[in-house]
Design a protein around this motif. Structure first.
Motif, mmCIF file in Angstrom:
data_model
loop_
_atom_site.group_PDB
_atom_site.id
_atom_site.type_symbol
_atom_site.label_atom_id
_atom_site.label_comp_id
_atom_site.label_asym_id
_atom_site.label_seq_id
_atom_site.Cartn_x
_atom_site.Cartn_y
_atom_site.Cartn_z
ATOM 1 N N GLY A 94 0.810 -1.215 0.000
ATOM 2 C CA GLY A 94 0.000 0.000 0.000
ATOM 3 C C GLY A 94 0.836 1.255 0.000
ATOM 4 N N LEU A 95 2.081 1.153 -0.432
ATOM 5 C CA LEU A 95 2.980 2.311 -0.431
ATOM 6 C C LEU A 95 2.821 3.108 -1.720
ATOM 7 C CD1 LEU A 95 6.162 0.489 0.914
ATOM 8 C CD2 LEU A 95 4.506 1.845 2.203
ATOM 9 N N PRO A 96 2.912 4.444 -1.661
ATOM 10 C CA PRO A 96 2.803 5.252 -2.881
ATOM 11 C C PRO A 96 3.977 4.987 -3.813
ATOM 12 C CG PRO A 96 3.468 6.607 -1.010
ATOM 13 C CD PRO A 96 3.105 5.271 -0.459
ATOM 14 N N THR A 97 3.686 4.842 -5.100
ATOM 15 C CA THR A 97 4.723 4.546 -6.088
ATOM 16 C C THR A 97 4.723 5.540 -7.236
ATOM 17 O OG1 THR A 97 3.215 3.015 -7.223
ATOM 18 C CG2 THR A 97 4.676 2.077 -5.560
ATOM 19 N N SER A 98 4.142 6.700 -7.022
ATOM 20 C CA SER A 98 4.181 7.749 -8.033
ATOM 21 C C SER A 98 4.145 9.102 -7.331
ATOM 22 C CB SER A 98 3.001 7.633 -9.011
ATOM 23 O OG SER A 98 1.770 7.805 -8.327
ATOM 24 N N GLY A 99 4.628 10.135 -8.031
ATOM 25 C CA GLY A 99 4.669 11.461 -7.443
ATOM 26 C C GLY A 99 5.919 11.669 -6.614
ATOM 27 N N THR A 121 10.896 6.087 -8.577
ATOM 28 C CA THR A 121 12.156 5.356 -8.719
ATOM 29 C C THR A 121 12.690 4.820 -7.394
ATOM 30 O OG1 THR A 121 13.455 7.398 -8.511
ATOM 31 C CG2 THR A 121 12.807 6.717 -10.729
ATOM 32 N N ALA A 122 12.256 5.383 -6.289
ATOM 33 C CA ALA A 122 12.760 4.937 -4.983
ATOM 34 C C ALA A 122 11.642 4.925 -3.943
ATOM 35 C CB ALA A 122 13.909 5.836 -4.532
ATOM 36 N N PRO A 123 10.576 4.151 -4.168
ATOM 37 C CA PRO A 123 9.457 4.152 -3.217
ATOM 38 C C PRO A 123 9.826 3.602 -1.842
ATOM 39 C CG PRO A 123 9.195 2.392 -4.834
ATOM 40 C CD PRO A 123 10.326 3.248 -5.309
ATOM 41 N N CYS A 124 10.727 2.622 -1.803
ATOM 42 C CA CYS A 124 11.071 2.016 -0.514
ATOM 43 C C CYS A 124 11.934 2.956 0.314
ATOM 44 C CB CYS A 124 11.776 0.682 -0.726
ATOM 45 S SG CYS A 124 10.730 -0.548 -1.551
ATOM 46 N N ALA A 125 12.875 3.644 -0.332
ATOM 47 C CA ALA A 125 13.696 4.618 0.392
ATOM 48 C C ALA A 125 12.821 5.730 0.957
ATOM 49 C CB ALA A 125 14.762 5.193 -0.525
ATOM 50 N N ALA A 126 11.883 6.226 0.141
ATOM 51 C CA ALA A 126 10.989 7.289 0.599
ATOM 52 C C ALA A 126 10.121 6.799 1.756
ATOM 53 C CB ALA A 126 10.115 7.780 -0.548
ATOM 54 N N ALA A 127 9.617 5.579 1.658
ATOM 55 C CA ALA A 127 8.786 5.019 2.730
ATOM 56 C C ALA A 127 9.598 4.860 4.002
ATOM 57 C CB ALA A 127 8.199 3.682 2.298
ATOM 58 N N SER A 128 10.849 4.425 3.866
ATOM 59 C CA SER A 128 11.705 4.231 5.033
ATOM 60 C C SER A 128 12.014 5.562 5.714
ATOM 61 C CB SER A 128 13.009 3.539 4.619
ATOM 62 O OG SER A 128 13.885 3.431 5.719
ATOM 63 N N LEU A 132 11.002 6.688 9.482
ATOM 64 C CA LEU A 132 11.999 7.080 10.476
ATOM 65 C C LEU A 132 11.757 8.508 10.958
ATOM 66 C CD1 LEU A 132 15.190 5.530 8.832
ATOM 67 C CD2 LEU A 132 13.883 4.620 10.762
ATOM 68 N N ALA A 133 11.403 9.403 10.028
ATOM 69 C CA ALA A 133 11.128 10.791 10.410
ATOM 70 C C ALA A 133 9.951 10.872 11.367
ATOM 71 C CB ALA A 133 10.866 11.631 9.167
ATOM 72 N N SER A 134 8.941 10.029 11.152
ATOM 73 C CA SER A 134 7.775 10.046 12.030
ATOM 74 C C SER A 134 8.108 9.555 13.433
ATOM 75 C CB SER A 134 6.649 9.187 11.441
ATOM 76 O OG SER A 134 6.964 7.806 11.521
#
Length: 298
Positions: A94-99, A121-128, A132-134
């Motif tokens: 359910g992770l965002p993969t666009s924008g 191009t980097a959905p997993c890095a952005a999700a991680s 972590l920021a949260s």
């Protein structure tokens, strides 16, 4: 009195009448059942046809794309590496993969540094990073290196280059190697592997990304790319350049990459909500209750 033969004829006639009546009743029942089944089949076809026409069987590409996109978070042993910090793991589906997502890094070196994280191009890095920021993972941590490659190295709470969360994830967007020129250097006019303003993950060991990232303040070209590109700096590049110009000293391993006089401290790092490419992100409250500013072109 009727003769015995007349009685037999009457009995046979009555028997035949009863048989014909039963056959007629059975035929009527069969016709009724067949008519009912036929009507049910027709009704079912009408319902299915209407549902098909209304799109009940259509797939939502965006929803399915998000549901099918899975990031694998590989557990890391905190007992074997005491530099790791356990703050749980992000979602896997359910992770965002666009924008894009806006990341704001506020340091003790000047104005905030704003970054655009690339979800395609980097959905997993952005999700991680968002996860972590949260958890305030990056807050009050040091950018412990100014690398010889021309980048500020941040995101390790231990400041050792060995720290991170208790999970890792694979590379996503490592650029292709630069084509060498006959003189063994980059070919003339060839774009840099990591252009100035690039944001990339640092994996230690290679392929095991965690929380550490690089902010490039100058172009870097290499024949052996190993950093996943996750976004670009959209504001505060001058602050990154200022940090990159700080004097450095030996970090204890023989590499003169540690800031000499001033610690470079991330006071807070926040990540906004996903937005479409080219849109202006709205401010998003951080865990501390502050708001991250919309990135400006830089």
């Amino acid at each position: 009195m009727a003769s015995s033969r007349d009685r037999q004829r009457k009995l046979a006639r009555a028997k035949l009448d009863r048989q014909l009546a039963r056959r007629a009743a059975a035929a009527k029942r069969r016709r009724q059942i067949q008519a009912a089944v036929g009507a049910a089949v027709v009704l079912a076809l009408v319902v299915l046809g209407s549902a098909w026409g209304l799109g009940a069987f259509d797939r939502d590409p965006a929803a399915n794309n998000a549901a099918e996109e899975v990031c694998l978070w590989t557990p890391q042993d905190a007992t074997a590496n005491t530099n790791l910090k356990d703050v749980g793991t992000p979602d896997t589906t359910g992770l965002p993969t666009s924008g894009v997502r806006a990341m704001t890094v506020t340091t003790n070196q000047g104005a905030p540094i704003t970054v655009e994280l690339d979800l395609a191009t980097a959905p997993c890095a952005a999700a991680s990073i968002a996860h972590l920021a949260s958890r305030s993972f990056y807050d009050n941590t040091k950018c412990h290196e100014i690398t010889t490659e021309g980048a500020v190295h941040c995101g390790d709470p231990s400041g050792t280059g060995l720290g991170g969360p208790t999970y890792s994830f694979y590379d996503e967007n490592v650029p292709t190697a630069a084509s060498p020129s006959p003189s063994a250097g980059p070919a003339p006019g060839q774009p840099a592997t990591y252009p100035k303003g690039t944001v990339a993950m640092v994996a230690n060991p290679p392929g095991a990304n965690g929380s550490q990232f690089l902010l490039f303040f100058k172009d870097f070209t290499t024949a052996d790319p190993k950093y996943s590109i996750i976004g670009r700096i959209t504001g505060g590049l001058d602050v990154v350049e200022k940090i990159g110009a700080l004097p450095t000293v030996d970090n204890g391993t023989g590499a003169k990459v540690k800031p000499k006089d001033d610690d470079v401290v991330i006071q807070s790092l926040t990540v906004g909500e996903p937005v479409a490419q080219g849109s202006t992100p709205t401010p998003t409250a951080s865990a501390a209750g502050t708001s991250s500013a919309s990135p400006s072109a830089g």
